[in-house]
Scaffold this active site. Structure first.
Site, PDB file in Angstrom:
ATOM      1  N   TYR A  47      56.971  -4.869  65.254  1.00 10.60           N
ATOM      2  CA  TYR A  47      55.863  -5.544  65.910  1.00 10.60           C
ATOM      3  C   TYR A  47      56.307  -6.660  66.827  1.00 10.60           C
ATOM      4  CZ  TYR A  47      52.637  -2.991  63.015  1.00 10.60           C
ATOM      5  OH  TYR A  47      51.926  -1.998  62.428  1.00 10.60           O
ATOM      6  N   GLU A  53      56.036 -13.217  69.169  1.00  7.34           N
ATOM      7  CA  GLU A  53      55.135 -13.189  68.023  1.00  7.34           C
ATOM      8  C   GLU A  53      54.055 -14.251  68.113  1.00  7.34           C
ATOM      9  OE1 GLU A  53      57.165 -13.289  64.347  1.00  7.34           O
ATOM     10  OE2 GLU A  53      58.358 -11.512  64.755  1.00  7.34           O
ATOM     11  N   GLU A  61      51.706  -7.236  57.063  1.00  2.00           N
ATOM     12  CA  GLU A  61      52.946  -6.471  56.919  1.00  2.00           C
ATOM     13  C   GLU A  61      54.075  -7.112  57.712  1.00  2.00           C
ATOM     14  OE1 GLU A  61      54.648  -1.920  57.538  1.00  2.00           O
ATOM     15  OE2 GLU A  61      52.609  -2.443  58.166  1.00  2.00           O
ATOM     16  N   GLU A  82      41.275 -20.629  51.385  1.00  2.00           N
ATOM     17  CA  GLU A  82      41.040 -20.200  50.008  1.00  2.00           C
ATOM     18  C   GLU A  82      41.656 -18.830  49.738  1.00  2.00           C
ATOM     19  OE1 GLU A  82      37.311 -19.370  46.938  1.00  2.00           O
ATOM     20  OE2 GLU A  82      36.963 -20.345  48.887  1.00  2.00           O
ATOM     21  N   GLU A  86      44.927 -17.825  47.190  1.00  2.00           N
ATOM     22  CA  GLU A  86      44.919 -16.784  46.172  1.00  2.00           C
ATOM     23  C   GLU A  86      46.079 -15.808  46.376  1.00  2.00           C
ATOM     24  OE1 GLU A  86      42.933 -16.357  43.435  1.00  2.00           O
ATOM     25  OE2 GLU A  86      42.317 -18.409  43.909  1.00  2.00           O
ATOM     26  N   ASP A  93      55.346 -15.925  42.861  1.00  2.11           N
ATOM     27  CA  ASP A  93      56.002 -15.625  41.576  1.00  2.11           C
ATOM     28  C   ASP A  93      55.295 -14.551  40.765  1.00  2.11           C
ATOM     29  OD1 ASP A  93      53.744 -16.965  40.838  1.00  2.11           O
ATOM     30  OD2 ASP A  93      54.742 -18.412  39.535  1.00  2.11           O
ATOM     31  N   GLY A  94      54.511 -13.726  41.384  1.00  3.02           N
ATOM     32  CA  GLY A  94      53.847 -12.661  40.653  1.00  3.02           C
ATOM     33  C   GLY A  94      52.516 -13.104  40.073  1.00  3.02           C
ATOM     34  N   HIS A 277      19.302 -49.655 -10.573  1.00  2.00           N
ATOM     35  CA  HIS A 277      19.557 -50.204 -11.907  1.00  2.00           C
ATOM     36  C   HIS A 277      19.847 -51.704 -11.867  1.00  2.00           C
ATOM     37  CE1 HIS A 277      23.994 -49.759 -11.101  1.00  2.00           C
ATOM     38  NE2 HIS A 277      24.018 -50.844 -11.858  1.00  2.00           N
ATOM     39  N   ASP A 325      19.662 -43.502  -8.334  1.00  2.00           N
ATOM     40  CA  ASP A 325      19.963 -44.935  -8.468  1.00  2.00           C
ATOM     41  C   ASP A 325      20.036 -45.603  -7.090  1.00  2.00           C
ATOM     42  OD1 ASP A 325      20.598 -47.356  -9.578  1.00  2.00           O
ATOM     43  OD2 ASP A 325      22.696 -46.852 -10.013  1.00  2.00           O
ATOM     44  N   SER A 421      27.996 -53.222  -8.250  1.00  2.00           N
ATOM     45  CA  SER A 421      26.868 -52.295  -8.235  1.00  2.00           C
ATOM     46  C   SER A 421      25.913 -52.602  -7.093  1.00  2.00           C
ATOM     47  CB  SER A 421      26.093 -52.375  -9.551  1.00  2.00           C
ATOM     48  OG  SER A 421      26.755 -51.689 -10.569  1.00  2.00           O
TER      49      SER A 421
END
Length: 471
Positions: A47, A53, A61, A82, A86, A93-94, A277, A325, A421
């Site tokens: 290409y 370029e 590709e 975004e 992704e 790294d896979g 009590h 109580d 108590s």
């Protein structure tokens, strides 16, 4: 021939035309047309061939498969940050989400050398492995927690507090909120309150805590009439430590016409809770709040007369001195709340049970500092671990009803005792103290193999709030 040579020498243009005609006539034998040539040999076009370029629109590709690309070059292809991000996370790294590490319906989002799980409502943790409802760690609520119909955690606070910005913590809305000592000391804390929720798993715990504590008025404490002299009203703290002034500001002492005889705790400005009590018909009772050293005047004390006593309606001393109580005392005028006079918090029944099950409460009072010994001058406190019911039942020949619980040390040496108590058994929860028991009775004081017996406050929370108008 001579003429031909002369013509060719004189006409070089004719020679050129002749040669071109010959070559064109033989081209079909050497070269194929474009369509047929492509059927024989195919070669991916580079290409970047023939053009710069920088002037060609991005292609994934060309940029990132044939060659190693940068984030900026990938961004040229997607033209969206975004989407580029992704792609980049997997490109570097896979796919970290390939093994599907997120549990309980969690959605995995790949990252560089890591991943993130987006958990379904009701779950949390790195892999959504933790139940995030009120069953685990109280939903991270610092006081009360409930699950909404869609299984979301809703935190709330007791009276005098409101939810902080994090919607988990509780912050005071009044100058002297219940269950908080406003005077701080550098000494160690009474309990390990900061670890309470983090160490507890409440799943199915309420079934273990809730009890069948309905007892008929005719129920009799085994052998109590024959052996009542062996039971000591809990009015002391044996093996405890000196409290600091203002460290337990809900503690009060009850004075009779001659001497102090029981303890109690402040519910609000007008009401005290104590043991039933402790009361005797016709006795005049003075309540002293803000007390620390009963042998000294410290100008922190507030004295009030009791104008009404309300034992629990199921309490009947002639039948059973220690069942149900618990009693309430109405004061002649309100206490003035300050750093030395502060009410104890009262949770609802469910949470009073939960807090009790934390297993690490503390008791306080001016009772005897050793069995059959002298009464304490300075307010004492002692941490007492909750004793499981089976162990409690085996430790005595007396009946332990379900409106009672045991706490203390099997080895002895530490206990509440005569004079304590009516005093409070308190559980500190994330820095706020809640009433969980009332010091009631025991066999001697701090005996090996014997425990202190306490009134289970959760049984009476609704009654307390109704009578004292707490909401």
């Amino acid at each position: 021939m001579k003429h031909l040579n002369t013509v060719m020498a004189e006409s070089p243009a004719l020679i050129t035309i002749f040669l071109l005609g010959y070559l064109l006539s033989t081209e079909c034998a050497v070269f194929l047309d474009r369509e047929n040539a492509t059927k024989i040999l195919t070669r991916p076009k580079r290409y970047n061939s023939g053009k710069l370029e920088e002037f060609v629109r991005g292609n994934l590709e060309r940029e990132c498969i044939e060659e190693r690309c940068s984030f900026e070059e990938a961004r040229e292809v997607f033209e969206n940050t975004e989407k580029t991000t992704e792609f980049w996370k997997q490109y570097v790294d896979g796919d970290q989400c390939e093994s599907n590490p997120c549990l309980n319906g969690g959605i995995c989002k790949d990252d560089i050398s890591s991943y993130e799980c987006w958990c379904q409502v009701g779950f949390e943790g790195r892999n959504c492995e933790l139940d995030a409802t009120c069953n685990i760690k109280n939903g991270r609520c610092k006081q009360f927690c409930k699950n909404s119909p869609d299984n979301k955690v809703i935190c709330s606070c007791t009276e005098g507090y409101q939810l902080a910005e994090d919607q988990k913590s509780c912050e005071p809305t009044v100058p002297f909120p219940c269950g908080r000592a406003s005077i701080s000391y550098s000494s160690k804390k009474i309990t390990r309150a900061e670890t309470v929720f983090s160490n507890m798993d409440y799943e199915n715990s309420t079934e273990a805590v809730f009890i069948q504590d309905d007892i008929t008025d005719g129920a009799i404490l085994n052998n109590v009439t024959e052996s009542s002299e062996s039971l000591n009203d809990f009015t002391r703290v044996v093996g405890g430590e000196n409290a600091k002034p203002g460290q337990i500001p809900w503690q009060v002492i009850l004075n009779g016409e001659i001497e102090a005889f029981c303890g109690g705790a402040i519910i609000n400005e007008k009401w005290i809770v104590t043991a039933a009590h402790c009361l005797k018909p016709g006795d005049k009772i003075e309540v002293v709040a803000g007390e620390y050293n009963i042998d000294k005047k410290e100008d922190t004390e507030q004295r009030r007369n009791v104008i009404r006593t309300i034992p629990h309606h199921q309490y009947n001393a002639t039948i059973n001195k220690y069942s149900h109580d618990i009693a309430l005392l109405e004061l002649d005028k309100p206490l003035i709340l300050n750093s030395y006079v502060t009410p104890i918090c009262v949770a609802n029944r469910e949470y009073t049970n939960i807090f009790l099950k934390f297993g690490s409460g503390y008791v306080s009072g001016w009772g005897k500092v050793f069995n059959k010994g002298r009464q304490a001058s300075i307010l004492q406190y002692l941490r007492v671990p909750l004793v499981d019911r089976a162990t409690c039942l085996r430790s005595t020949t007396f009946t332990i009803y379900n409106n009672m619980f045991c706490a203390g040390y099997r080895e002895g040496g530490k206990d509440s005792c005569e004079g304590d108590s009516g005093g409070p058994h308190v559980t500190e929860v994330e820095g706020t103290s809640f009433l969980t028991g009332i010091i009631s009775w025991g066999e001697e004081c701090a005996m090996k193999g014997k425990y202190g017996i306490y009134t289970k406050v959760s049984r009476y929370v609704n009654w307390i709030k109704e009578k004292t108008k707490l909401t």
